[in-house]
Motif scaffolding. Sequence first.
Motif, PDB file in Angstrom:
ATOM      1  N   ALA A   1      -3.865   3.943 -11.847  1.00 31.90           N
ATOM      2  CA  ALA A   1      -3.151   3.279 -10.873  1.00 31.90           C
ATOM      3  C   ALA A   1      -3.171   3.919  -9.598  1.00 31.90           C
ATOM      4  O   ALA A   1      -3.313   3.315  -8.377  1.00 31.90           O
ATOM      5  CB  ALA A   1      -1.741   2.934 -11.272  1.00 31.90           C
ATOM      6  N   GLN A   2      -2.777   5.256  -9.552  1.00 28.53           N
ATOM      7  CA  GLN A   2      -2.811   6.006  -8.181  1.00 28.53           C
ATOM      8  C   GLN A   2      -4.472   6.151  -7.847  1.00 28.53           C
ATOM      9  O   GLN A   2      -4.482   5.636  -6.533  1.00 28.53           O
ATOM     10  CB  GLN A   2      -2.458   7.413  -8.580  1.00 28.53           C
ATOM     11  N   ILE A   3      -5.432   6.165  -8.494  1.00 21.14           N
ATOM     12  CA  ILE A   3      -6.670   6.268  -8.011  1.00 21.14           C
ATOM     13  C   ILE A   3      -7.119   4.904  -7.359  1.00 21.14           C
ATOM     14  O   ILE A   3      -7.693   5.067  -6.419  1.00 21.14           O
ATOM     15  CB  ILE A   3      -7.604   6.585  -9.279  1.00 21.14           C
ATOM     16  N   VAL A   4      -6.428   4.021  -7.794  1.00 20.76           N
ATOM     17  CA  VAL A   4      -6.865   2.402  -7.219  1.00 20.76           C
ATOM     18  C   VAL A   4      -6.234   2.348  -6.063  1.00 20.76           C
ATOM     19  O   VAL A   4      -6.606   2.178  -4.944  1.00 20.76           O
ATOM     20  CB  VAL A   4      -6.513   1.322  -8.198  1.00 20.76           C
ATOM     21  N   ARG A   5      -4.948   2.848  -6.023  1.00 20.55           N
ATOM     22  CA  ARG A   5      -4.218   2.677  -4.601  1.00 20.55           C
ATOM     23  C   ARG A   5      -4.692   3.661  -3.673  1.00 20.55           C
ATOM     24  O   ARG A   5      -4.935   3.123  -2.406  1.00 20.55           O
ATOM     25  CB  ARG A   5      -2.765   3.262  -4.542  1.00 20.55           C
TER      26      ARG A   5
ATOM     27  N   TRP B   1     -10.726  -6.524  -0.282  1.00 23.45           N
ATOM     28  CA  TRP B   1     -10.804  -5.645  -1.160  1.00 23.45           C
ATOM     29  C   TRP B   1      -9.407  -4.974  -1.216  1.00 23.45           C
ATOM     30  O   TRP B   1      -9.047  -4.613  -2.458  1.00 23.45           O
ATOM     31  CB  TRP B   1     -11.814  -4.482  -0.519  1.00 23.45           C
ATOM     32  N   ASN B   2      -8.636  -4.475  -0.228  1.00 25.72           N
ATOM     33  CA  ASN B   2      -7.326  -4.029  -0.208  1.00 25.72           C
ATOM     34  C   ASN B   2      -6.353  -4.843  -1.174  1.00 25.72           C
ATOM     35  O   ASN B   2      -5.574  -4.451  -1.879  1.00 25.72           O
ATOM     36  CB  ASN B   2      -7.009  -3.749   0.887  1.00 25.72           C
ATOM     37  N   PHE B   3      -6.599  -6.013  -1.182  1.00 22.18           N
ATOM     38  CA  PHE B   3      -5.769  -7.145  -1.851  1.00 22.18           C
ATOM     39  C   PHE B   3      -6.053  -7.010  -3.155  1.00 22.18           C
ATOM     40  O   PHE B   3      -5.054  -6.834  -4.226  1.00 22.18           O
ATOM     41  CB  PHE B   3      -5.767  -8.491  -1.210  1.00 22.18           C
ATOM     42  N   ALA B   4      -7.417  -6.886  -3.778  1.00 25.08           N
ATOM     43  CA  ALA B   4      -7.679  -6.931  -5.117  1.00 25.08           C
ATOM     44  C   ALA B   4      -7.189  -5.372  -5.609  1.00 25.08           C
ATOM     45  O   ALA B   4      -6.849  -5.248  -6.800  1.00 25.08           O
ATOM     46  CB  ALA B   4      -9.167  -6.892  -5.163  1.00 25.08           C
ATOM     47  N   LEU B   5      -7.411  -4.135  -4.919  1.00 23.99           N
ATOM     48  CA  LEU B   5      -6.959  -3.024  -5.369  1.00 23.99           C
ATOM     49  C   LEU B   5      -5.481  -3.059  -5.130  1.00 23.99           C
ATOM     50  O   LEU B   5      -4.899  -2.313  -6.369  1.00 23.99           O
ATOM     51  CB  LEU B   5      -7.437  -1.864  -4.152  1.00 23.99           C
ATOM     52  N   ASP B   6      -4.707  -3.546  -4.564  1.00 20.96           N
ATOM     53  CA  ASP B   6      -3.230  -3.698  -4.547  1.00 20.96           C
ATOM     54  C   ASP B   6      -2.876  -4.364  -5.807  1.00 20.96           C
ATOM     55  O   ASP B   6      -1.750  -3.908  -6.702  1.00 20.96           O
ATOM     56  CB  ASP B   6      -2.520  -4.462  -3.494  1.00 20.96           C
TER      57      ASP B   6
ATOM     58  N   ALA C   1      -4.569  -4.676  -8.598  1.00 21.02           N
ATOM     59  CA  ALA C   1      -4.971  -3.886  -9.707  1.00 21.02           C
ATOM     60  C   ALA C   1      -4.036  -2.749 -10.025  1.00 21.02           C
ATOM     61  O   ALA C   1      -3.599  -2.381 -11.043  1.00 21.02           O
ATOM     62  CB  ALA C   1      -6.317  -3.243  -9.456  1.00 21.02           C
ATOM     63  N   SER C   2      -3.623  -2.076  -9.033  1.00 21.34           N
ATOM     64  CA  SER C   2      -2.721  -0.860  -8.995  1.00 21.34           C
ATOM     65  C   SER C   2      -1.468  -1.224  -9.556  1.00 21.34           C
ATOM     66  O   SER C   2      -0.759  -0.773 -10.518  1.00 21.34           O
ATOM     67  CB  SER C   2      -2.491  -0.255  -7.818  1.00 21.34           C
TER      68      SER C   2
END
Length: 140
Positions: A13-17, A31-36, A38-39
Amino acid sequence: MTNAAIAIWREAAQIVRNMQTHTPPASEDAWNFALDRASKALEQRAAELERGDTQILSQLKSLFDKFQTDRMATKDILRELEKNEVSPGASLDSRRLSRELARHGVQPVTFKIGESATKGYVTYPTKTQVGLAAAWRQYL
C-alpha cells in the motif's frame, strides 16, 4: 496470515501511495485516482487480516470462559466453534487452528483428560508454548 504477511500488504500500500505524483497534469488525475483506490484496498486488506488474526483468540477466550477450564482438546474446540458458527472465513480444521495460534506463540500440547492422552490447547505456559492466557493478555 502472519504478521510478516500483514506487513507486506501494508508495504505494498505504501509503495502504491509513493507512486502518486504530487503535481499532476490533468491527464495524470486518473492515474492518481487509481493509485489512491489501490492503496486504500491494500490497507483495508491488511486491516481485515489483522482483525482476523485476533478473532480466533477472542473466540477461544469465550469458549474457555464458558467451560471454566484451563485445557481443551482440539476436537472439542473445533466442535464447539462449528456448533456456534464462529469460525472466521474458510472452514476451521486442526491444522488451520494450529497455524492461526502459532502466530501468537501458542502450540498444541498433549495432556491427559481422565485416563486418555489428547492433543489440545492450554491456558498456561509449557516448555514449548506461551499458553492461551499470555496470548489473550498480549493481543486482546
